[in-house]
Design a protein around this motif. Sequence first.
Motif, PDB file in Angstrom:
ATOM      1  N   LEU A 264      31.134  50.753  21.919  1.00  0.00           N
ATOM      2  CA  LEU A 264      32.106  51.267  21.004  1.00  0.00           C
ATOM      3  C   LEU A 264      32.890  52.237  21.221  1.00  0.00           C
ATOM      4  CD1 LEU A 264      31.355  53.428  18.551  1.00  0.00           C
ATOM      5  CD2 LEU A 264      30.308  54.961  19.868  1.00  0.00           C
ATOM      6  N   LEU A 322      27.771  61.952  17.845  1.00  0.00           N
ATOM      7  CA  LEU A 322      28.260  61.466  18.616  1.00  0.00           C
ATOM      8  C   LEU A 322      29.063  59.566  17.624  1.00  0.00           C
ATOM      9  CD1 LEU A 322      27.595  59.585  21.757  1.00  0.00           C
ATOM     10  CD2 LEU A 322      29.073  58.915  20.402  1.00  0.00           C
ATOM     11  N   PRO A 323      29.081  59.670  16.429  1.00  0.00           N
ATOM     12  CA  PRO A 323      29.093  58.174  15.441  1.00  0.00           C
ATOM     13  C   PRO A 323      30.439  59.080  15.199  1.00  0.00           C
ATOM     14  CG  PRO A 323      27.305  58.745  15.128  1.00  0.00           C
ATOM     15  CD  PRO A 323      27.007  59.258  15.938  1.00  0.00           C
ATOM     16  N   ASN A 326      36.537  60.120  17.671  1.00  0.00           N
ATOM     17  CA  ASN A 326      37.157  58.885  16.895  1.00  0.00           C
ATOM     18  C   ASN A 326      38.162  59.168  18.465  1.00  0.00           C
ATOM     19  OD1 ASN A 326      38.415  61.322  17.391  1.00  0.00           O
ATOM     20  ND2 ASN A 326      38.960  60.465  14.811  1.00  0.00           N
ATOM     21  N   LEU A 331      34.199  61.657  22.118  1.00  0.00           N
ATOM     22  CA  LEU A 331      33.441  60.742  23.081  1.00  0.00           C
ATOM     23  C   LEU A 331      33.037  61.119  24.567  1.00  0.00           C
ATOM     24  CD1 LEU A 331      32.132  57.939  21.351  1.00  0.00           C
ATOM     25  CD2 LEU A 331      33.635  56.710  23.176  1.00  0.00           C
ATOM     26  N   ASP A 393      28.937  47.953  12.394  1.00  0.00           N
ATOM     27  CA  ASP A 393      29.329  49.170  13.118  1.00  0.00           C
ATOM     28  C   ASP A 393      28.820  48.931  14.294  1.00  0.00           C
ATOM     29  OD1 ASP A 393      31.180  51.896  12.575  1.00  0.00           O
ATOM     30  OD2 ASP A 393      30.787  50.834  13.726  1.00  0.00           O
ATOM     31  N   TYR A 394      28.390  50.008  15.220  1.00  0.00           N
ATOM     32  CA  TYR A 394      28.054  50.388  16.513  1.00  0.00           C
ATOM     33  C   TYR A 394      27.772  51.465  16.472  1.00  0.00           C
ATOM     34  CZ  TYR A 394      29.596  46.550  19.323  1.00  0.00           C
ATOM     35  OH  TYR A 394      29.774  45.226  19.707  1.00  0.00           O
ATOM     36  N   ARG A 395      27.935  52.392  15.265  1.00  0.00           N
ATOM     37  CA  ARG A 395      27.511  53.565  15.100  1.00  0.00           C
ATOM     38  C   ARG A 395      26.590  54.131  14.786  1.00  0.00           C
ATOM     39  NH1 ARG A 395      33.034  56.926  13.716  1.00  0.00           N
ATOM     40  NH2 ARG A 395      34.613  54.462  14.661  1.00  0.00           N
ATOM     41  N   PHE A 398      23.605  54.277  16.931  1.00  0.00           N
ATOM     42  CA  PHE A 398      23.742  55.323  17.354  1.00  0.00           C
ATOM     43  C   PHE A 398      22.807  56.425  16.746  1.00  0.00           C
ATOM     44  CE2 PHE A 398      25.791  55.827  21.377  1.00  0.00           C
ATOM     45  CZ  PHE A 398      26.382  55.149  21.372  1.00  0.00           C
ATOM     46  N   TYR A 399      22.913  56.794  15.007  1.00  0.00           N
ATOM     47  CA  TYR A 399      22.218  56.737  14.000  1.00  0.00           C
ATOM     48  C   TYR A 399      20.992  56.729  14.118  1.00  0.00           C
ATOM     49  CZ  TYR A 399      26.542  58.270  11.464  1.00  0.00           C
ATOM     50  OH  TYR A 399      27.816  59.077  11.379  1.00  0.00           O
TER      51      TYR A 399
END
Lengths: 448, 216
Positions: A264, A322-323, A326, A331, A393-395, A398-399
């Motif tokens: 990320l 966290l997502p 930017n 971060l 997406d790497y976010r 996290f979700y």
Amino acid sequence: MQAKDSNPPDGGYGWVVVVSAFMVMGLTAAVLKTFGLFFVEIQQHFDELASTTSWITSVTIAIFHLGAPVASSLCVRYTHRAVVITGGLLAFSGMALGFLGLSIAWMYATIGFLQGLGISFSWTPAISIVSHYFSKKRALANAIASAGECAFALTFGPFFQWLISQYGWKGALLIIGGIQLNICVCGVLMRPLASSCLPEASHSGTETPPGNTASRIDKEAKPPITHKTFNWMLVRQPEFVLYAIFGILAAMSFFVPPLFLVPLSYSLGIDESWTASLLSILAMVDFAGRLLCGWYASLHVTKTVHLLAMTITLISTSLMLLPLANNYLSLAVFTGFYGFFFGTTVAVHITVLADVVGMPDFDSALGLFMLIRSSGGFVGPPLAGMIVDVAGDYRAGFYMAGATLVLSAGFLVTLDQLQQRKERGNKTNNKPEKPVLPYPSLHLLKLQ
Amino acid sequence: EKNITLNNATIIELSCKLDKKYSHLKNLQVTWKWGNETIGHINKTENSWSIRLKILDNSKLGSYRCTLKGKEEIGAVFHLQVPKIGGKEKPIVSYEGDTAVLICKSPDYTPIAWTWYMTNGSEQIAINDSLMADKYVISSISANVTHLKITNLAQEDDGVYWCEAAFELGKSKGKLKLKVLSLMVPLKPFLAILAEVVILVTIIFLYEAYSKKKEK
């Protein structure tokens, strides 16, 4: 010097055990965490694919989890001390034989199996004996011991790199194996407590006669020896089951953020050295979180289950936020929050296990818990990987981690409700018992 | 100043364009130079002067400079070069009797051939793997990557190695260092740690036995 388990020292020699456990944590978990540095070297030397090489660590982690219940049951039969010393020797042999580096399969057997078994046999009893030695200050003791992992992980990074540059990966393995022999030193420091010596009392001649009689009286006072063999009945206890499910969900989520934080960060355009600093921040706040939470829990202001539920909620909040980051600063801030609350959770979750099952069953519970929890650890990363691939997406990872944690918190709350209901039930049950006692004595008087 | 990497023989156009802030300058004399040689055919457009170069071999590579002389003198330099090969900064550490693998990569440009050299004193000697097949094995997984496998390492194999990539327009070298250690080297610190462990364990056991005796 030999205190009874029902009346743990809660200090004194206990702190020596804590320091010893601190070092064992460092020499086991931190070595495992930092092993990634060897990855490229080993892969190039054996001319293998990355996936084949990564199996080495997978085997280590798998054996570590599978070995935990074995280690627990051995603790119950022999002493914690013996198992830790065995673990140290196994871990050392794994590294020393790995030094010979005959083939990739050899590495699976040595660094994978032997090291994994050694780490398992060292880590599990070390965690367990700290809980045996403390009751009121248990949370603080556990927290300090677990902080060893962070402290050592921070220093091992640069240290291992230096070792590899000086001695090559083979020589480095040998030297690290030697350093792991110090686990045996720590193991020797872990003096067994009297009641867990029950089988030993009849064998060892060095036991003082008063000690012998005291333990014999203990035998009579307590009904059938409490769980001197591994207690499988734990799976019938609803509290344990709830906590185990919590463990699975939490484990599913715990391995995901460290995995995806680096990619990320790269995808946000942050370069290598700044990303590495993120990992350092993570380790440092983790350390701080563990110590702080341990201190707070030892104040006994809140119930440990409540504390754990709060920390889990806070982690999931950080993960959900966290997502939104930017750039590097945001971060770093969110990573800091995540790392801190991760530390608080790790510090307290073993203490909660002890509170849920009670000390007599604790060793068996720990082993079982680790085994059950490992399923979450195996499922989590691939599942998260799939979600990331689908979302692109790497976010998304996290979700997913945040959502899983919220779900796990639900189980904690259910567990707490169950415990509270039982307590209330016990209180109402106690009252009618009192009038029952004088009744038979009145009967006797009448008969006389 | 600009670096241009050329892989194949090609025709390339270099142009110097005048920036807006200099557009007030008049009567400019433009020269293109390669080393000391002046280049004749300059194509002029409104605000740019360019030259066309046919690069067929190594001889045409180098630094090309355009100079605009007016009241002030301004210029730019183009460096035409073959692709550079990265070696490894850190030495590769290996042990006597062991096998070492030296790897060179050229990810962006595919070389025609690879050659390995060993440094003997100040000389560079090419490594012939057919001549010493049991010692050296040169292999390539792909054209962009070359592996040099050295078996049965000895102290003489310690030193600097060069991997040379041959491109259409020239050659480029990468540097690698190989360190060969004897088994004694890691053994010494290991034995020191072993001694420390044994001493500590003994001390702790003795102390515990002593304190138990005291209790009695």
